[in-house]
Design a protein around this motif. Structure first.
Motif, PDB file in Angstrom:
ATOM      1  N   THR A  76       0.869  -1.174   0.000  1.00 34.87           N
ATOM      2  CA  THR A  76       0.000   0.000   0.000  1.00 34.87           C
ATOM      3  C   THR A  76       0.903   1.219   0.000  1.00 34.87           C
ATOM      4  O   THR A  76       1.741   1.364   0.894  1.00 34.87           O
ATOM      5  CB  THR A  76      -0.914   0.011   1.238  1.00 34.87           C
ATOM      6  OG1 THR A  76      -1.650  -1.218   1.279  1.00 34.87           O
ATOM      7  CG2 THR A  76      -1.877   1.182   1.198  1.00 34.87           C
ATOM      8  N   GLU A 119      -9.013  -7.067  -0.385  1.00 34.74           N
ATOM      9  CA  GLU A 119      -9.130  -7.631   0.970  1.00 34.74           C
ATOM     10  C   GLU A 119      -7.839  -7.522   1.782  1.00 34.74           C
ATOM     11  O   GLU A 119      -7.875  -7.203   2.967  1.00 34.74           O
ATOM     12  CB  GLU A 119      -9.591  -9.093   0.904  1.00 34.74           C
ATOM     13  CG  GLU A 119     -10.981  -9.260   0.321  1.00 34.74           C
ATOM     14  CD  GLU A 119     -12.045  -8.449   1.038  1.00 34.74           C
ATOM     15  OE1 GLU A 119     -11.994  -8.314   2.274  1.00 34.74           O
ATOM     16  OE2 GLU A 119     -12.951  -7.929   0.348  1.00 34.74           O
ATOM     17  N   ARG A 122      -7.153  -4.079   3.221  1.00 31.12           N
ATOM     18  CA  ARG A 122      -8.095  -3.801   4.325  1.00 31.12           C
ATOM     19  C   ARG A 122      -7.539  -4.318   5.654  1.00 31.12           C
ATOM     20  O   ARG A 122      -7.767  -3.713   6.699  1.00 31.12           O
ATOM     21  CB  ARG A 122      -9.451  -4.464   4.058  1.00 31.12           C
ATOM     22  CG  ARG A 122     -10.284  -3.759   3.043  1.00 31.12           C
ATOM     23  CD  ARG A 122     -11.615  -4.447   2.892  1.00 31.12           C
ATOM     24  NE  ARG A 122     -12.390  -3.809   1.850  1.00 31.12           N
ATOM     25  CZ  ARG A 122     -13.484  -4.323   1.323  1.00 31.12           C
ATOM     26  NH1 ARG A 122     -13.931  -5.500   1.738  1.00 31.12           N
ATOM     27  NH2 ARG A 122     -14.135  -3.675   0.386  1.00 31.12           N
ATOM     28  N   PHE A 125      -4.618  -1.878   6.719  1.00 34.44           N
ATOM     29  CA  PHE A 125      -4.927  -0.453   6.830  1.00 34.44           C
ATOM     30  C   PHE A 125      -4.882   0.094   8.256  1.00 34.44           C
ATOM     31  O   PHE A 125      -4.368   1.209   8.460  1.00 34.44           O
ATOM     32  CB  PHE A 125      -6.277  -0.125   6.184  1.00 34.44           C
ATOM     33  CG  PHE A 125      -6.594   1.334   6.267  1.00 34.44           C
ATOM     34  CD1 PHE A 125      -5.911   2.246   5.475  1.00 34.44           C
ATOM     35  CD2 PHE A 125      -7.536   1.812   7.160  1.00 34.44           C
ATOM     36  CE1 PHE A 125      -6.176   3.602   5.573  1.00 34.44           C
ATOM     37  CE2 PHE A 125      -7.814   3.155   7.259  1.00 34.44           C
ATOM     38  CZ  PHE A 125      -7.133   4.060   6.456  1.00 34.44           C
ATOM     39  N   PRO A 126      -5.372  -0.597   9.272  1.00 30.99           N
ATOM     40  CA  PRO A 126      -5.273  -0.023  10.628  1.00 30.99           C
ATOM     41  C   PRO A 126      -3.830   0.290  11.041  1.00 30.99           C
ATOM     42  O   PRO A 126      -3.583   1.279  11.730  1.00 30.99           O
ATOM     43  CB  PRO A 126      -5.876  -1.112  11.524  1.00 30.99           C
ATOM     44  CG  PRO A 126      -6.790  -1.869  10.618  1.00 30.99           C
ATOM     45  CD  PRO A 126      -6.137  -1.850   9.270  1.00 30.99           C
ATOM     46  N   ARG A 129      -2.753   3.454   9.129  1.00 25.31           N
ATOM     47  CA  ARG A 129      -3.373   4.622   9.776  1.00 25.31           C
ATOM     48  C   ARG A 129      -2.581   5.016  11.027  1.00 25.31           C
ATOM     49  O   ARG A 129      -2.326   6.189  11.266  1.00 25.31           O
ATOM     50  CB  ARG A 129      -4.814   4.298  10.146  1.00 25.31           C
ATOM     51  CG  ARG A 129      -5.490   5.416  10.921  1.00 25.31           C
ATOM     52  CD  ARG A 129      -6.852   5.019  11.408  1.00 25.31           C
ATOM     53  NE  ARG A 129      -7.794   5.205  10.327  1.00 25.31           N
ATOM     54  CZ  ARG A 129      -8.994   4.651  10.309  1.00 25.31           C
ATOM     55  NH1 ARG A 129      -9.380   3.855  11.273  1.00 25.31           N
ATOM     56  NH2 ARG A 129      -9.814   4.897   9.311  1.00 25.31           N
ATOM     57  N   ASN A 145      -5.385  11.476  11.293  1.00 23.87           N
ATOM     58  CA  ASN A 145      -6.101  10.210  11.376  1.00 23.87           C
ATOM     59  C   ASN A 145      -6.819   9.989  10.048  1.00 23.87           C
ATOM     60  O   ASN A 145      -7.843  10.619   9.785  1.00 23.87           O
ATOM     61  CB  ASN A 145      -7.092  10.230  12.543  1.00 23.87           C
ATOM     62  CG  ASN A 145      -7.705   8.873  12.804  1.00 23.87           C
ATOM     63  OD1 ASN A 145      -7.151   7.857  12.406  1.00 23.87           O
ATOM     64  ND2 ASN A 145      -8.841   8.857  13.455  1.00 23.87           N
ATOM     65  N   GLU A 147      -9.110   8.733   7.100  1.00 21.43           N
ATOM     66  CA  GLU A 147     -10.435   8.128   7.002  1.00 21.43           C
ATOM     67  C   GLU A 147     -10.286   6.767   6.349  1.00 21.43           C
ATOM     68  O   GLU A 147      -9.283   6.479   5.695  1.00 21.43           O
ATOM     69  CB  GLU A 147     -11.349   9.013   6.159  1.00 21.43           C
ATOM     70  CG  GLU A 147     -11.677  10.333   6.817  1.00 21.43           C
ATOM     71  CD  GLU A 147     -12.646  11.162   6.000  1.00 21.43           C
ATOM     72  OE1 GLU A 147     -13.350  10.596   5.142  1.00 21.43           O
ATOM     73  OE2 GLU A 147     -12.677  12.375   6.212  1.00 21.43           O
ATOM     74  N   GLN A 148     -11.312   5.937   6.523  1.00 31.08           N
ATOM     75  CA  GLN A 148     -11.292   4.605   5.936  1.00 31.08           C
ATOM     76  C   GLN A 148     -11.148   4.724   4.415  1.00 31.08           C
ATOM     77  O   GLN A 148     -11.781   5.572   3.801  1.00 31.08           O
ATOM     78  CB  GLN A 148     -12.586   3.854   6.278  1.00 31.08           C
ATOM     79  CG  GLN A 148     -12.585   2.405   5.871  1.00 31.08           C
ATOM     80  CD  GLN A 148     -11.566   1.572   6.604  1.00 31.08           C
ATOM     81  OE1 GLN A 148     -11.317   1.767   7.774  1.00 31.08           O
ATOM     82  NE2 GLN A 148     -10.956   0.633   5.908  1.00 31.08           N
ATOM     83  N   ILE A 149     -10.332   3.896   3.823  1.00 30.36           N
ATOM     84  CA  ILE A 149     -10.129   3.889   2.378  1.00 30.36           C
ATOM     85  C   ILE A 149     -11.010   2.799   1.776  1.00 30.36           C
ATOM     86  O   ILE A 149     -11.029   1.664   2.268  1.00 30.36           O
ATOM     87  CB  ILE A 149      -8.645   3.642   2.027  1.00 30.36           C
ATOM     88  CG1 ILE A 149      -7.793   4.802   2.537  1.00 30.36           C
ATOM     89  CG2 ILE A 149      -8.470   3.449   0.531  1.00 30.36           C
ATOM     90  CD1 ILE A 149      -6.310   4.585   2.415  1.00 30.36           C
ATOM     91  N   ASP A 150     -11.727   3.145   0.727  1.00 31.36           N
ATOM     92  CA  ASP A 150     -12.566   2.188   0.018  1.00 31.36           C
ATOM     93  C   ASP A 150     -11.695   1.490  -1.032  1.00 31.36           C
ATOM     94  O   ASP A 150     -11.519   1.979  -2.148  1.00 31.36           O
ATOM     95  CB  ASP A 150     -13.750   2.915  -0.634  1.00 31.36           C
ATOM     96  CG  ASP A 150     -14.736   1.955  -1.291  1.00 31.36           C
ATOM     97  OD1 ASP A 150     -14.426   0.747  -1.406  1.00 31.36           O
ATOM     98  OD2 ASP A 150     -15.818   2.421  -1.685  1.00 31.36           O
TER      99      ASP A 150
END
Length: 174
Positions: A76, A119, A122, A125-126, A129, A145, A147-150
């Protein structure tokens, strides 16, 4: 008490139940920072006043097969730039490549590429972040912080960009 009709009990599987779908298994073997750079332009230039930041985040995901069976490295990549709203002067630049090594089995071949690029990121990702928040805070700014990435939308956008590029170059689209 109400009467219920008797339903015959059978041990035979219902239609379609006899087929066994492969069990999808995903295991994160390791994860790590491949590359990271944080540049505090504000400290270097000494921008005057109390700048109101505007943050731009660019994300891309890449996957590659590793030597072992069913192992893949998912990377990523983030390029985060913060500029002042008023003068568009750069405050900081953060570049991060975060990798996760996954062992994936049971995914049909035609679904493997989207699975790896949607997947797996995902799951990491935490951690991405957390690293971004710490780097910006330790770099002298308020912790950013994300935001959640789609990742599904990101995957679709990458496919559309590839199709457009192929169309413009005259290559046949798969």
């Amino acid at each position: 008490m109400t009467d219920t009709p008797d339903v015959p009990q059978t041990d035979a599987p219902a239609a379609g139940e006899g087929e066994q779908k492969p069990q999808i298994q995903t295991r994160m073997i390791t994860q790590f920072v491949r590359d990271m750079s944080f540049e505090n332009i504000l400290a270097q230039k000494g921008i005057k006043g109390d700048p109101t930041p505007e943050v731009q985040v660019q994300v891309s995901v890449d996957a590659r097969k590793r030597g072992a069976d069913d192992q893949f490295e998912i990377i990523t990549k983030l390029n985060i730039t913060s500029k002042t709203k008023e003068a568009q002067e750069t405050l900081f630049i953060l570049e991060l490549e975060y990798a996760g090594v996954f062992q994936v089995s049971g995914v049909p071949e035609q679904q493997l590429h989207p699975f790896l690029l949607i997947e797996c990121p995902r799951l990491t990702f935490p951690y991405v972040r957390h690293i971004v928040a710490n780097a910006t805070r330790e770099g002298g700014f308020q912790a950013l912080n994300l935001e959640q990435i789609d990742f599904l939308q990101l995957y679709r956008a990458q496919l559309a960009a590839q199709a457009k590029k192929q169309q413009e170059s005259g290559e046949p689209v798969n």
